[in-house]
Design an enzyme around this catalytic site. Structure first.
Site, PDB file in Angstrom:
ATOM      1  N   HIS A  98      -2.092   3.961  -0.956  1.00  0.00           N
ATOM      2  CA  HIS A  98      -1.675   3.666   0.418  1.00  0.00           C
ATOM      3  C   HIS A  98      -2.879   3.255   1.247  1.00  0.00           C
ATOM      4  O   HIS A  98      -4.000   3.225   0.762  1.00  0.00           O
ATOM      5  CB  HIS A  98      -0.966   4.891   1.011  1.00  0.00           C
ATOM      6  CG  HIS A  98       0.230   5.308   0.228  1.00  0.00           C
ATOM      7  ND1 HIS A  98       0.165   6.244  -0.789  1.00  0.00           N
ATOM      8  CD2 HIS A  98       1.518   4.906   0.283  1.00  0.00           C
ATOM      9  CE1 HIS A  98       1.375   6.402  -1.315  1.00  0.00           C
ATOM     10  NE2 HIS A  98       2.205   5.599  -0.686  1.00  0.00           N
ATOM     11  N   ASP A 139      -5.936   9.469  -2.725  1.00  0.00           N
ATOM     12  CA  ASP A 139      -4.900   8.449  -2.510  1.00  0.00           C
ATOM     13  C   ASP A 139      -5.594   7.101  -2.354  1.00  0.00           C
ATOM     14  O   ASP A 139      -6.113   6.770  -1.286  1.00  0.00           O
ATOM     15  CB  ASP A 139      -4.082   8.780  -1.263  1.00  0.00           C
ATOM     16  CG  ASP A 139      -2.938   7.795  -1.030  1.00  0.00           C
ATOM     17  OD1 ASP A 139      -2.855   6.789  -1.771  1.00  0.00           O
ATOM     18  OD2 ASP A 139      -2.141   8.021  -0.110  1.00  0.00           O
ATOM     19  N   SER A 155       6.739   3.228  -0.947  1.00  0.00           N
ATOM     20  CA  SER A 155       6.085   3.905   0.169  1.00  0.00           C
ATOM     21  C   SER A 155       4.965   3.062   0.769  1.00  0.00           C
ATOM     22  O   SER A 155       4.579   3.286   1.924  1.00  0.00           O
ATOM     23  CB  SER A 155       5.537   5.259  -0.280  1.00  0.00           C
ATOM     24  OG  SER A 155       4.709   5.127  -1.421  1.00  0.00           O
TER      25      SER A 155
END
Length: 394
Positions: free
Chosen positions: A360, A357, A137
């Site tokens: 990312h 997070d 991702s």
């Protein structure tokens, strides 16, 4: 496989239709670049005569991957208001991130200046060609950055898992930390069966190899990482990581019709502080580290070296077939950017909102530099080919 399509552009932008196939964990993204005819960057760029791009618009060759972050007050190429392709997971400004300084830094190599991303140059170099991103991702994160630098598009998503064949091993079902089986000598057919005719392939993988894994070779269990099973030999996470890249590169080398250029985008570090991702860790910093404050070492260095070693082997074998394997070394630059993650300012359907997070990257943000790197190496390769010089791994 599950399929859904979301229309993200309308009116005149629909004439610049671009189709993508993307995956949530490890994915394949298909970009028919020849369909992108008109695109512009918010930053000014000079006109380029595409016919003599290779000979006149030469890049100064240097090690662009070693350097430092310097202030750049003009800010990013785009915003979340000008690009409607940013998903909620990386749309930090949409969800209230209060600071903007993380968008106002630029990577400066030690030996030269890294050229700005020039949309005209990029589209001229890749005209009539296609590009695939094969990775996790975070690789999709780079793809979305590239699309924001280029044009509005349509998207389609197909769900799949790892670079190599995988399936759940935990009887209780799949979760972010459940046990999985990895078949290290079998590339995932979701990408391997479709990749042969692509001109550019960007390979990447990273954080998923920290999870509990059981490794298979020739259909038999050979070892595991963090599986807590007494009857299986325990190995480090680097073993499965190495084998996954080895299998991915060998798959490309063995495809009879494959003539493309393969880029290895290296490991993208996370920046959890005061705990792991599932133990209250977060990434609250608002400025980059200096190279004196943060060194490439420990597992970040080991993952990086593992990838590069496998790339060098593939590059040596590829020369026999006229195939090119090229390094896109993003690790050092991103190690210094603890400020670039969504932290708590991103929303994901598969990520608990109370979990930070720090894997990312916000869009826009430091990840846009990856595509400056990508343009640089594509252009450098075009120039070397024009001069009849061999490709070199930095």
């Amino acid at each position: 496989m599950k399929f859904h399509a979301t229309e993200l552009s309308s009116g005149k932008s629909s004439q610049k239709r671009l189709f993508l196939i993307a995956f949530t964990l490890f994915f394949l993204t298909i970009i028919p670049l020849y369909q992108l005819k008109n695109s512009r960057s918010p930053l000014p760029s000079h006109s380029v005569n595409i016919s003599d791009l290779r000979s006149r618009e030469r890049v100064k060759e240097c090690d662009i991957f070693t350097g430092k972050w310097v202030p750049y007050l003009r800010g990013p190429y785009y915003t979340n208001a000008t690009c409607n392709l940013i998903i909620d997971q990386q749309n930090c400004m949409k969800f209230g991130r209060p600071d903007t300084e993380f968008m106002k830094w630029r990577w400066r190599p030690e030996e030269c200046e890294l050229p700005f991303f020039n949309t005209v140059q990029f589209l001229g170099l890749v005209r009539g060609k296609s590009m695939a991103f094969v990775g996790d991702s975070v690789g999709r994160n780079q793809m979305q950055s590239l699309l924001c630098l280029l044009a509005s598009v349509y998207l389609s998503h197909f769900m799949v898992s790892f670079l190599v064949k995988s399936c759940d091993a935990d009887p209780s079902g799949h979760s972010l930390n459940s046990l999985m089986n990895l078949y290290l000598d079998q590339a995932d057919k979701a990408w391997a069966s479709q990749i042969e005719n692509f001109d550019y392939v960007v390979i990447s993988a990273g954080q998923w190899f920290f999870r509990p894994l059981i490794y298979y070779l020739n259909g038999q269990i050979v070892s595991c990482h963090n599986c807590n099973k007494e009857n299986i030999t325990a190995v480090t996470k680097y073993y499965g990581y190495r084998m996954a890249f080895r299998t991915a590169f060998r798959t490309l080398l063995r495809l009879k019709g494959f003539k493309g250029i393969t880029f290895l985008r290296t490991f993208s570090p996370s920046h959890f502080e005061n705990g792991a991702w599932n133990a209250g860790g977060s990434c609250p910093r608002t400025k980059p580290y200096t190279s004196e404050e943060m060194k490439l070492e420990d597992y970040n260095l080991e993952f990086y070296l593992t990838q590069v070693e496998e790339l060098k082997k593939a590059e040596k074998e590829g020369r026999k077939r006229g195939l090119k394997f090229v390094l896109l070394a993003t690790t050092e630059a991103m190690l210094l950017r603890p400020d670039g993650h969504p932290n708590h300012y991103g929303h994901s359907l598969h990520w608990n909102v109370t979990v930070a997070d720090c894997v990312h990257w916000c869009l826009p943000g430091p990840i846009d530099t990856w595509n400056e790197f990508l343009l640089y190496v594509i252009k450098r390769d075009a120039q070397r080919s024009f001069r009849g010089e061999p490709q070199k791994i930095v």
